[in-house]
Scaffold this motif. Sequence first.
Motif, mmCIF file in Angstrom:
data_model
loop_
_atom_site.group_PDB
_atom_site.id
_atom_site.type_symbol
_atom_site.label_atom_id
_atom_site.label_comp_id
_atom_site.label_asym_id
_atom_site.label_seq_id
_atom_site.Cartn_x
_atom_site.Cartn_y
_atom_site.Cartn_z
ATOM 1 N N GLN A 57 0.715 -1.221 0.086
ATOM 2 C CA GLN A 57 -0.083 -0.039 -0.030
ATOM 3 C C GLN A 57 0.935 1.187 0.020
ATOM 4 O OE1 GLN A 57 -3.363 -0.110 2.899
ATOM 5 N NE2 GLN A 57 -2.179 -2.036 3.495
ATOM 6 N N PHE A 58 2.102 0.970 0.581
ATOM 7 C CA PHE A 58 3.114 2.307 0.619
ATOM 8 C C PHE A 58 3.905 2.511 -0.566
ATOM 9 C CE2 PHE A 58 2.274 0.825 5.248
ATOM 10 C CZ PHE A 58 1.187 2.032 5.369
ATOM 11 N N LEU A 59 4.205 1.451 -1.139
ATOM 12 C CA LEU A 59 5.411 1.712 -2.080
ATOM 13 C C LEU A 59 4.781 2.533 -3.220
ATOM 14 C CD1 LEU A 59 6.720 -2.276 -2.817
ATOM 15 C CD2 LEU A 59 7.771 -0.251 -1.659
ATOM 16 N N PRO A 60 3.579 2.745 -3.717
ATOM 17 C CA PRO A 60 3.393 3.724 -4.703
ATOM 18 C C PRO A 60 3.726 4.979 -4.250
ATOM 19 C CG PRO A 60 1.526 2.198 -4.350
ATOM 20 C CD PRO A 60 2.546 1.821 -3.301
ATOM 21 N N TYR A 61 3.859 5.413 -3.100
ATOM 22 C CA TYR A 61 4.231 6.715 -2.730
ATOM 23 C C TYR A 61 5.727 6.854 -3.005
ATOM 24 C CZ TYR A 61 -0.256 7.322 -0.083
ATOM 25 O OH TYR A 61 -1.703 7.074 -0.077
ATOM 26 N N THR A 62 6.328 5.992 -2.862
ATOM 27 C CA THR A 62 7.945 6.242 -3.476
ATOM 28 C C THR A 62 8.047 6.325 -4.904
ATOM 29 O OG1 THR A 62 8.377 4.620 -1.314
ATOM 30 C CG2 THR A 62 10.093 4.601 -2.879
ATOM 31 N N ILE A 63 7.338 5.452 -5.423
ATOM 32 C CA ILE A 63 7.683 5.361 -6.834
ATOM 33 C C ILE A 63 6.856 6.564 -7.375
ATOM 34 C CG2 ILE A 63 7.161 4.154 -9.159
ATOM 35 C CD1 ILE A 63 6.884 1.550 -7.091
ATOM 36 N N LEU A 236 7.637 5.462 10.059
ATOM 37 C CA LEU A 236 8.709 4.247 10.161
ATOM 38 C C LEU A 236 8.483 3.402 11.357
ATOM 39 C CD1 LEU A 236 11.123 2.817 8.947
ATOM 40 C CD2 LEU A 236 12.582 4.411 10.389
ATOM 41 N N ALA A 237 8.352 4.016 12.483
ATOM 42 C CA ALA A 237 8.089 3.324 13.670
ATOM 43 C C ALA A 237 6.585 2.714 13.736
ATOM 44 C CB ALA A 237 8.233 4.157 14.741
ATOM 45 N N ASN A 238 5.471 3.852 13.162
ATOM 46 C CA ASN A 238 4.355 3.434 13.276
ATOM 47 C C ASN A 238 3.984 2.105 12.497
ATOM 48 O OD1 ASN A 238 1.452 3.883 14.493
ATOM 49 N ND2 ASN A 238 0.931 3.951 12.287
ATOM 50 N N ALA A 239 4.530 2.004 11.291
ATOM 51 C CA ALA A 239 4.355 0.872 10.277
ATOM 52 C C ALA A 239 4.812 -0.309 10.824
ATOM 53 C CB ALA A 239 4.820 1.211 8.937
ATOM 54 N N ALA A 240 6.127 -0.283 11.199
ATOM 55 C CA ALA A 240 6.836 -1.664 11.824
ATOM 56 C C ALA A 240 5.929 -1.943 13.199
ATOM 57 C CB ALA A 240 8.288 -1.309 12.317
ATOM 58 N N SER A 368 6.934 5.624 2.003
ATOM 59 C CA SER A 368 7.982 5.235 1.500
ATOM 60 C C SER A 368 8.553 4.453 3.017
ATOM 61 C CB SER A 368 9.043 6.154 0.872
ATOM 62 O OG SER A 368 8.799 6.468 -0.346
ATOM 63 N N LEU A 369 8.607 5.326 4.138
ATOM 64 C CA LEU A 369 9.470 4.896 5.126
ATOM 65 C C LEU A 369 8.303 4.014 5.805
ATOM 66 C CD1 LEU A 369 11.174 8.092 6.457
ATOM 67 C CD2 LEU A 369 12.219 5.984 5.849
ATOM 68 N N ALA A 370 7.219 4.080 5.720
ATOM 69 C CA ALA A 370 6.149 3.130 6.050
ATOM 70 C C ALA A 370 6.226 1.890 5.406
ATOM 71 C CB ALA A 370 4.717 3.814 5.758
ATOM 72 N N ALA A 371 6.664 1.725 4.154
ATOM 73 C CA ALA A 371 6.806 0.668 3.542
ATOM 74 C C ALA A 371 8.081 -0.077 4.082
ATOM 75 C CB ALA A 371 7.127 0.707 2.078
ATOM 76 N N VAL A 372 9.183 0.768 4.307
ATOM 77 C CA VAL A 372 10.482 0.312 5.019
ATOM 78 C C VAL A 372 10.058 -0.267 6.255
ATOM 79 C CG1 VAL A 372 12.596 0.654 5.767
ATOM 80 C CG2 VAL A 372 12.027 1.646 3.617
ATOM 81 N N GLY A 373 9.265 0.209 7.038
ATOM 82 C CA GLY A 373 8.967 0.045 8.329
ATOM 83 C C GLY A 373 8.109 -1.492 8.437
ATOM 84 N N ALA A 374 7.170 -1.390 7.447
ATOM 85 C CA ALA A 374 6.284 -2.653 7.468
ATOM 86 C C ALA A 374 7.093 -3.833 7.071
ATOM 87 C CB ALA A 374 5.135 -2.296 6.430
ATOM 88 N N ILE A 375 8.130 -3.933 6.164
ATOM 89 C CA ILE A 375 9.026 -4.940 5.760
ATOM 90 C C ILE A 375 9.961 -5.155 6.738
ATOM 91 C CG2 ILE A 375 10.519 -5.742 4.100
ATOM 92 C CD1 ILE A 375 8.892 -4.216 2.006
#
Length: 419
Positions: A57-63, A236-240, A368-375
Amino acid sequence: MGEDATTLRRVAGFRSYWSAATVSSFGSAVSAVAVPVLVVTVLHATPFEVGLVNAAQFLPYTIFGLVVGAYVDRFRRKPLLIWSSVGRGLSLAVIPVSWAFGLLDLWVTAGALFVFGVLSVIGFAATQSLLPRIVPRPLLLAANARIDQSDAAAQTVGPALGGALVSLVTAPLAIALDAASYFVDAVLVARVRVDERVPMRRARPRLRRDVADGLRWTYGHAMLAPLAFSTHLWFLANAAGSTVFAALALRTLALPAVVYGAVLAVSGVAMLLGTTAAPRLGSRFGAGRTIIAARGAYPVAWAAIAVATIVLGQSMPTASTIVLFAAFAVQGVAAGCENANEMSLRQTVTPDELLGRMNSTMRSANRSLAAVGAIGGGALMTIAGGGMALIVVTVVFVAAAVVAARSPLRTAQLRQHGE
C-alpha cells in the motif's frame, strides 16, 4: 472553537467535503481490522509476508509520489479526487471478488493493495490541497479538527464494526464494505461547491523543476523541514509497530477478531477526545508545542504495548489486555491532538501553488518509510523476535520526538480566525 464552528457551517462546499471524508474514514476503519485478519488467519501469512502485504500500500508513494504532486498542482483538484475514489473502490473490490471465485492469495491481495496505493497517492494529494480552496485559511484549524473528529469517530466504531463483520460475514466481505464507501465518497465529493480556477499551464511544463520546487520548499523551510523529518520517523516506527503488533496479537496472544478490533476502537475513542481539544491546545500553547508534546507520548504507549505483549503475554491475559487498551488510548489522544495542528500548520505556511507538491513530497517520504517499516518490522520480528522488534519501534518513536523538540517548531503558531 464555537465561533469558528458556526462560521464553518456557512462555508459552501465544506459539508459535502466533510461527509465524503467521514464515509471514507468509516470504511477504512473497517479494513484496518479486516485486512490483517485476512492476511494472518485466512491466507496464513508469515510475519515477513504480513510486512510485504502492508508495504504494497505504501510503495506507490515512493515510486509516484513526487511526480503526482507536480501534476496535482497543474489540474483542478476536485475531479482528481472523484476519479481516484472510484478507482480505489474498484481496486479494493478485487479482493472479495477474487475470494468469491477461489482466486484470492497473497499476491492478488498485495497487487490489489498496490493499485489502491497508487490511486491513494493521487487522492490524498488532491484532498489535502483542495481543502484550502474550500475553507478560508483562518478556518483551517477548525476544519481539520472537524475532519479529525469524524476520523476519530470512525476509528472508534469502525474497528469494532470490522471485528463483528469479520466474525459474521468473513474478512473479504468486510473489505467489500470499504470498497463501497469509496463510491459513496466520490458521489459526495462531486456535490462539493468550490470555484476552482484552472491552473495556468506552461507551453512546455518542466516536471523536474516542479518536483525540485516542492522538495526545496518542504526541506528548506525552517519549520516544515524538522516537522517533515520527525513525521517520517513516526511513519517508520508506526508501520513497523503495526506489523509486529498484528502478528503478536492475532497469533501469539490469539486475540479474537472482536477483541483485536476493540483494542483499535479504544484508540479511536481517545482520538476523538484529542481532536476535540486540538484547536484549544493549538491556540493556547501553539501548534508546534502541541505537536511536540504529542510526539513525546508515542514512545510511552509503545513501551507499554511491548510490556503487554512480551512480558505479560499469555501468562497474564487479563492484565495484558488492560495494558493494551491503555496504551492505545494514549496513542489515540496524542494522534488527535497533533494531527489537526500539523496539517493546518503545513497548509498555512505553504502557498496554494505549492500545496500539491508539498503534500505529495511529505506523503511520499512518509509512505516510503512506512513501507520500509512494514517490511523491516516483519523481518526483524522473524529474526530477533517480537520483543526486540517492539524495543526498536519504541526507540524510533523517541527519535521522532527528539527531532521535533530540538527545532523551531517550539515557537510555531497558527493565525486564528478574526486575527
